[in-house]
Scaffold this motif. Sequence first.
Motif, PDB file in Angstrom:
ATOM      1  N   LEU A 125       4.308  -0.131  -7.227  1.00 37.54           N
ATOM      2  CA  LEU A 125       2.916  -0.439  -7.541  1.00 37.54           C
ATOM      3  C   LEU A 125       2.191  -1.162  -6.410  1.00 37.54           C
ATOM      4  N   PHE A 126       2.906  -1.985  -5.653  1.00 36.14           N
ATOM      5  CA  PHE A 126       2.242  -2.848  -4.683  1.00 36.14           C
ATOM      6  C   PHE A 126       2.496  -2.489  -3.226  1.00 36.14           C
ATOM      7  N   HIS A 127       3.170  -1.376  -2.986  1.00 32.29           N
ATOM      8  CA  HIS A 127       3.371  -0.901  -1.623  1.00 32.29           C
ATOM      9  C   HIS A 127       2.911   0.548  -1.551  1.00 32.29           C
ATOM     10  N   HIS A 128       2.278   0.870  -0.470  1.00 35.16           N
ATOM     11  CA  HIS A 128       1.882   2.267  -0.276  1.00 35.16           C
ATOM     12  C   HIS A 128       3.114   3.029   0.218  1.00 35.16           C
ATOM     13  N   LEU A 129       3.673   3.855  -0.654  1.00 35.95           N
ATOM     14  CA  LEU A 129       4.894   4.572  -0.308  1.00 35.95           C
ATOM     15  C   LEU A 129       4.577   5.876   0.410  1.00 35.95           C
ATOM     16  N   THR A 130       5.278   6.098   1.498  1.00 34.31           N
ATOM     17  CA  THR A 130       5.237   7.410   2.137  1.00 34.31           C
ATOM     18  C   THR A 130       6.193   8.309   1.369  1.00 34.31           C
ATOM     19  N   ASP A 131       6.129   9.596   1.651  1.00 35.18           N
ATOM     20  CA  ASP A 131       7.067  10.513   1.008  1.00 35.18           C
ATOM     21  C   ASP A 131       8.512  10.113   1.329  1.00 35.18           C
ATOM     22  N   ARG A 132       8.733   9.711   2.564  1.00 33.05           N
ATOM     23  CA  ARG A 132      10.070   9.293   2.996  1.00 33.05           C
ATOM     24  C   ARG A 132      10.532   8.067   2.195  1.00 33.05           C
ATOM     25  N   ASP A 133       9.646   7.070   2.019  1.00 29.89           N
ATOM     26  CA  ASP A 133       9.976   5.879   1.227  1.00 29.89           C
ATOM     27  C   ASP A 133      10.362   6.270  -0.195  1.00 29.89           C
ATOM     28  N   TYR A 134       9.575   7.184  -0.776  1.00 29.35           N
ATOM     29  CA  TYR A 134       9.819   7.622  -2.153  1.00 29.35           C
ATOM     30  C   TYR A 134      11.207   8.262  -2.280  1.00 29.35           C
ATOM     31  N   TYR A 135      11.539   9.160  -1.376  1.00 25.83           N
ATOM     32  CA  TYR A 135      12.832   9.844  -1.442  1.00 25.83           C
ATOM     33  C   TYR A 135      13.993   8.890  -1.168  1.00 25.83           C
ATOM     34  N   ASP A 136      13.788   7.939  -0.257  1.00 28.05           N
ATOM     35  CA  ASP A 136      14.824   6.926  -0.008  1.00 28.05           C
ATOM     36  C   ASP A 136      15.035   6.052  -1.244  1.00 28.05           C
ATOM     37  N   LEU A 137      13.946   5.675  -1.890  1.00 26.28           N
ATOM     38  CA  LEU A 137      14.034   4.854  -3.100  1.00 26.28           C
ATOM     39  C   LEU A 137      14.716   5.629  -4.227  1.00 26.28           C
ATOM     40  N   GLU A 138      14.390   6.895  -4.338  1.00 29.57           N
ATOM     41  CA  GLU A 138      15.010   7.745  -5.356  1.00 29.57           C
ATOM     42  C   GLU A 138      16.513   7.884  -5.091  1.00 29.57           C
ATOM     43  N   LYS A 139      16.886   8.057  -3.839  1.00 31.14           N
ATOM     44  CA  LYS A 139      18.301   8.165  -3.470  1.00 31.14           C
ATOM     45  C   LYS A 139      19.040   6.869  -3.816  1.00 31.14           C
TER      46      LYS A 139
END
Length: 175
Positions: A125-139
């Motif tokens: 909610l409080f960080h602008h996630l890049t696609d890479r951030d999103y996939y890393d977080l999902e992993k």
Amino acid sequence: YHHSLFTDKSVSANIVQETMLLVNSAHPKYLSERGLISTYRNHQINGDVSLAKVLESLLQNNHLNAGSDEYQNIIKTIKNMYLNAYYSTENKGHEGLGYKYYSHSSSPARRFIDSFNQYLLYFQLFHHLTDRDYYDLEKTAKEIVTHVNNRKLENAEFASEYNYLRYKEKILEKK
């Protein structure tokens, strides 16, 4: 109607329990509806309608003698059902509690997964996630639920072995 309303707990304990259930169902629903990553506590009963009816009867009537074989079998079945709950990054619902969305997020002092879910909420909610951030977080989330599920199985196996050894008096109670 909820079974906790018929327990011998205090009113304040029931309020806390109901609030935790509400948070644990609203939190993953909020994330899911926005396409955000969450860990879910999934539980499927696999269509055992007869067991559900027996449990419902028990919760409403409490008519069994605590020492009876029937009571012990039902308790064993409930424990086995509880052990079938698992964490996942995919939502399958929690049939045991009757929630379409459920996770653990209300007790970060008790469970790591609660703390991790609060981290997921805050970070997304409080960080602008890049696609890479999103996939890393999902992993990372998938690795964590795998680890937590494996630890639960290891702990259950240890408890079973320990209880067996205690029953066989291979482990004696310290006096």
